[in-house]
Design an enzyme around this catalytic site. Structure first.
Site, PDB file in Angstrom:
ATOM      1  N   CYS A 267      22.638 -43.486  15.985  1.00  0.00           N
ATOM      2  CA  CYS A 267      21.218 -43.103  16.002  1.00  0.00           C
ATOM      3  C   CYS A 267      20.361 -44.312  16.373  1.00  0.00           C
ATOM      4  O   CYS A 267      20.387 -44.747  17.501  1.00  0.00           O
ATOM      5  CB  CYS A 267      20.823 -42.485  14.659  1.00  0.00           C
ATOM      6  SG  CYS A 267      19.241 -41.633  14.731  1.00  0.00           S
TER       7      CYS A 267
ATOM      8  N   HIS B  64      24.997 -38.079  13.412  1.00  0.00           N
ATOM      9  CA  HIS B  64      25.256 -38.920  12.241  1.00  0.00           C
ATOM     10  C   HIS B  64      26.632 -38.655  11.624  1.00  0.00           C
ATOM     11  O   HIS B  64      26.732 -37.880  10.680  1.00  0.00           O
ATOM     12  CB  HIS B  64      24.153 -38.704  11.203  1.00  0.00           C
ATOM     13  CG  HIS B  64      22.870 -39.369  11.571  1.00  0.00           C
ATOM     14  ND1 HIS B  64      22.496 -40.600  11.078  1.00  0.00           N
ATOM     15  CD2 HIS B  64      21.894 -38.999  12.412  1.00  0.00           C
ATOM     16  CE1 HIS B  64      21.331 -40.955  11.604  1.00  0.00           C
ATOM     17  NE2 HIS B  64      20.938 -39.994  12.411  1.00  0.00           N
TER      18      HIS B  64
ATOM     19  N   GLU C 237      28.261 -40.461   9.611  1.00  0.00           N
ATOM     20  CA  GLU C 237      28.363 -40.912   8.211  1.00  0.00           C
ATOM     21  C   GLU C 237      27.951 -39.805   7.243  1.00  0.00           C
ATOM     22  O   GLU C 237      28.254 -39.872   6.056  1.00  0.00           O
ATOM     23  CB  GLU C 237      27.532 -42.179   7.985  1.00  0.00           C
ATOM     24  CG  GLU C 237      26.037 -41.989   7.825  1.00  0.00           C
ATOM     25  CD  GLU C 237      25.288 -41.776   9.137  1.00  0.00           C
ATOM     26  OE1 GLU C 237      25.946 -41.570  10.188  1.00  0.00           O
ATOM     27  OE2 GLU C 237      24.036 -41.792   9.114  1.00  0.00           O
TER      28      GLU C 237
END
Lengths: 728, 207
Positions: free
Chosen positions: B82, B184, B186
């Site tokens: 990002c 994303h 994560e």
């Protein structure tokens, strides 16, 4: 005299009787800066002069309460030595004048309340009220307020996990923007705002002080909205989320390093409010050297420095020996930390300006000596129930169903929550769009569920039952996820309490909320009051927004609102008959909605929590706005599956489908688990099998007649409503 | 793991790295060198420097980024997520730029990616066309540039959420050791959050 020719006290918003009280307390004529301070601190927004005596009715204690109302935010024990800290707060008037910055700084303010307690923010929610989306002005306010909340919340990295919005004429010129923040803190690290330790240093941290937001609490927040609102724009603060993020990181790091004796955020009335709260709470005095306050611009008067509402500032008490470490740590985060004064034993707030004393006020005068104002009690005539014969019965129930799915009050709020980062921190287990947001408690296997809710039509018609209903709806939403409601926060948004029936509705709503909170054992640990939400068009509905926090012992056992798989049995759990009164289907705030049965509400919560804990439920969803048919459709849309159910007709088929005002949950489970769920039903709670998850259509059979609509058709109307309304 | 003022996703990314067996540590934005035992670098998401000027523009000009470039030049792996992807583009370690979304709004939704190039380490042996469910969350996520200057590793499947060229979601440099993506991963490493498809990207850091 002020610039307008009126006496300064009047220009500042003080009543003549209040001014006389200031003079009599002080034993002399106050200086201009002192008078400015009194005007802010004695405003309704800061002093709660109308509402404080009423708030004593709330339950505020319990085995889990670590810190109740009175501090920056309340805290409850969630095990492992951890506390959850939370509060909801309004930013209504600034948002009505400048929606983007008003809403954004509303988020900033509530987040600083959480970090002032030493807690790490882990979730945000918001509760919004605007005029109908057919109004251009309301579309503007709504769009910009959502943009502002998103801009600020996204940039500071706190997930937005839920909220609610309603659109009604009553909010056209007096919109509501309430924001809630939840944080987590080890209990031994909870900070108080009480200043202590004579000789300790007073340190201002964060942004520089400018002219923004001067008089925000008095001129804006404690007066009705009117034609001159555009002139009030300089009273709105401007937010800087990047600085807020650094401030969050710095305050947490300083708290972890044990550098702070006390911490307080600068909100309404700026330095004045922060310093007087800290002094009064600690029973000490504070001496401030205004020349040391870092300024953004030249030429501020001492009174302006004292009440500026410049954002992203905190006030800390630190020991002289750690001052250097505090300043050094702030520099690492690229923030100012400035020693602006010290703790004294006088109990007075003193301020020096160019070496001269311009302020010397016992801090208790500012915080505790406001003359309380009576709230006139003028009961509204009791409402009469809607006569069904007066409401035309639709020929086509499917068309009526699609129409109500497209009511912006009922429709999907995806347009809002997709502009918010719902996931940052990687702890969001249940995202916005369900009954409540579910967030993992960091470092544990537990989770919290949080929601905001309010039944404002009910509060208008029958405020005591409406107050109860607001609490019960919020608690049911939390319980649907499997979490046990453990504590609450509230934001009492009301009109001018001196006019009409508002004062009576305020008192009655509080009484109803208190009864319900006691019944479900969820004490209030923090809250906020916003009055004068009124314009020349009239008062808003009484809108006591309730935030409930629930605890899930096992984060992996949370339940969502979506049906899972074909063949699951659909259950209707709860009590009460749906009524057309004050329903979205009726479309008007009329009639007498049924009052909650508090004993059964508690039993319903117990059932939902233990069913989730035993892993029996595949889904659970509260029947609320739009009634049974809407809630069923939502569970189908969210799960991408159909349903085939049969429900009793009651008085009339349309009332059975769209009536509201009862406590009912649409749940689903495997066929083998039905008996176990039924076995959990407590006193007065029924668990009926009404059908099963099947096909791609939603089919509701009432008295042998079936209404059938494809899930895709319901979804299209439900998802499309708000985006289409905004394109107008 | 780099941390700038305004970085937000460092803790989630560190948790993801630990979950695949790595030992993450953070740098401070004023550092000029990576620690000597650095094996791979993650630039997590967020709003470094408040997105002032342009997303990633200020962070890309910090001294630590020169050290990251040297690390990559020596073949070390770098993953930018990002805002980290934006920083990699701003520092010219990856080609192209990230423009505001076509909708001009921030978007946050769970979405599907598909593997477009199975030859880099970043997709964990998945075949071309295989699906990954990962959250999309950004305001400036529309990659614009010449896809020929990079390897297109991940594309959006179905609707393009931001108007990027060729539905590009993530690219690597031609050597394959520097990877940037807007989604994303994560937040897709824990079954409770709905997906574990993001783990492959973190596992690739350890190889």
């Amino acid at each position: 005299m002020g610039d307008s020719g009126k006496p300064l006290f009047e220009e500042l918003g003080l009543l003549e009787t209040e001014y006389e009280r200031v003079v009599s307390l002080m034993g002399r004529t106050p200086t201009d800066p002192e008078l400015v301070m009194f005007s802010l601190m004695w405003s309704e927004h800061c002093s709660y002069k109308h509402s404080k005596p009423l708030l004593k009715g709330f339950p505020t204690t319990g085995t889990r309460v670590v810190m109740g109302p009175g501090e920056n935010a309340g805290a409850v024990d969630v095990g492992d030595g951890l506390a959850i800290v939370f509060k909801v707060e309004s930013h209504n008037h600034p948002s009505a004048v400048e929606p983007f910055e008003g809403a954004a700084t509303g988020v900033g303010g509530i987040v600083r309340d959480i970090i002032a307690v030493g807690a790490k923010p882990i979730a945000l929610l918001d509760s919004l009220r605007f005029g109908p989306l057919t109004s251009q002005r309301s579309r503007f306010l709504f769009r910009r307020a959502v943009n502002g909340i998103g801009h600020y919340g996204n940039c500071i990295g706190i997930p937005n996990v839920g909220g609610e919005v309603q659109f009604d004429d009553r909010y056209e010129d007096a919109c509501l923007v309430n924001a809630m923040c939840v944080g987590i803190v080890p209990q031994e690290r909870i900070l108080s705002c009480a200043a202590k330790g004579i000789g300790n240093r007073l340190v201002l941290i964060g942004n520089r002080t400018g002219r923004d937001g001067i008089g925000g609490a008095s001129v804006l927040a404690s007066a009705e909205m009117g034609d001159d609102d555009a002139d009030k724009r300089p009273s709105v603060q401007v937010g800087d989320p990047f600085t807020e993020r650094k401030l969050i990181d710095l305050c947490l790091a300083m708290s972890e390093a044990g550098l702070l004796v006390a911490l307080q955020d600068l909100g309404a009335a700026g330095l004045t409010s922060a310093a007087s709260e800290m002094a009064s709470r600690g029973g000490v005095g504070l001496a401030i050297d205004l020349d040391r306050v870092p300024l953004r611009e030249e030429g501020l008067a001492p009174g302006e420095v004292l009440v500026s509402e410049s954002q992203e500032r905190m006030l800390a008490i630190v020991e002289p020996g750690t001052l250097a470490a505090v300043v050094e740590m702030a520099a690492r985060y690229e923030l100012d930390a400035t020693d602006i004064g010290e703790v004294t034993d006088t109990g007075e707030l003193e301020a020096l300006w160019r070496g001269e004393e311009v302020v010397r006020i016992p801090s208790l005068y500012l915080t505790d000596d406001v003359p309380f104002a009576d709230v006139p009690q003028n009961p509204a005539p009791p409402p009469t129930p809607v006569d069904l014969a007066d409401v035309a019965e639709p020929d086509d129930l499917a068309a009526a169903w699609l129409s109500i799915m497209g009511d912006p009050n009922v429709a999907s709020k995806r347009w809002i929550f997709e502009q918010y980062d719902q996931l940052v921190g990687a702890g969001t287990i249940r995202r916005p769009g369900g009954d409540a947001g579910v967030v993992r408690i960091p470092g544990t296997d537990r989770a919290i569920a949080v929601t905001l809710d309010c039944a404002e039509w009910h509060c208008e018609l029958d405020p005591r039952a409406g107050g109860q209903a607001s609490v019960c709806e919020a608690a049911r939403n939390v319980a649907c996820t499997g979490a046990l409601p453990i504590a609450a926060t509230d934001c009492l948004n009301f009109a001018n309490p001196e006019k009409g029936h508002t004062g009576w509705r305020l008192v009655q709503s509080i009484a109803g909320m208190a009864e319900a909170l006691t019944a479900i054992d969820a004490p209030i640990v923090s809250g906020n009051v916003s009055l004068y939400n009124e314009s020349p068009r009239g008062p808003i509905f009484p809108t006591p927004v309730v935030g409930i926090v629930g605890l899930l012992e096992d984060a992996s056992k949370s339940v969502g609102s979506a049906f899972h798989r074909h063949g699951d049995q659909i259950l209707l759990i709860g009590y009460g008959e749906p009524r057309i009164d004050a329903s979205r289907y009726l479309g008007r705030c009329e009639g007498l909605p049924p009052a909650p049965d508090l004993g059964r509400e508690a039993a319903l919560i117990t059932l939902l929590v233990s069913a989730a804990d035993k892993g029996l439920l595949a889904s659970a969803h509260d029947v609320s706005e739009g009634g049974f048919a809407v809630a069923l459709a939502e569970s189908c849309i969210n799960g991408g599956v159909g349903a085939d159910v049969t429900i009793p007709k009651g008085r009339r088929a349309d009332e059975a489908m769209f009536g509201e005002g009862s406590a009912r949950i649409i749940a689903s489970c495997r066929p083998d688990d039905v008996a176990a769920v039924q076995g959990l039903a407590g006193r007065g709670i029924t668990v009926q099998i009404i059908g099963e998850v099947a096909g791609d259509d939603v089919m509701i059979t009432i008295a042998g007649s079936t209404t059938q609509v494809a899930v895709a058709d319901l979804a299209r109307v439900w998802e499309g409503s708000i985006p289409q309304a905004l394109e107008a | 793991m780099l941390r700038f003022p305004g970085t937000l996703d460092h803790e989630s990314a560190a948790t993801a790295v630990r979950a695949v067996g790595g030992d993450p540590f953070f740098t401070h934005h004023t550092d000029t060198e990576l620690p000597g035992d650095t094996h791979a670098v993650v630039i997590p998401g967020g709003f470094s420097y408040g997105d002032h000027l342009r997303p990633g523009a200020l962070a890309s000009r910090t001294p630590i980024m020169s050290a990251v470039k040297r690390h990559a030049d020596e073949g070390g792996r770098v993953l930018g997520i990002c805002n980290g992807f934006q920083i990699l583009c701003e520092s010219a370690m990856l080609p192209g730029v990230l423009r505001p979304n076509a909708s001009l709004s921030f978007i946050c939704r769970q979405g599907d990616l598909e593997v477009a190039d199975a030859g880099t380490p970043w997709t964990g042996g998945r075949l071309v066309g295989e699906r990954l469910s990962v959250p999309f969350k950004h305001h400036d996520g529309a990659w614009f540039g010449d896809p020929g200057e990079s390897r297109v590793v991940l594309r959006y499947r179905g609707e393009n959420p931001n108007g990027s060229v060729d539905k590009i979601a993530g690219i690597s440099n031609l050597a394959g050791n520097v990877m940037g993506l807007m989604p994303h991963p994560e937040e897709a490493c824990d079954p409770l959050l709905g997906s574990v498809d993001g783990r492959a990207l973190f596992a690739a850091l350890l190889a």
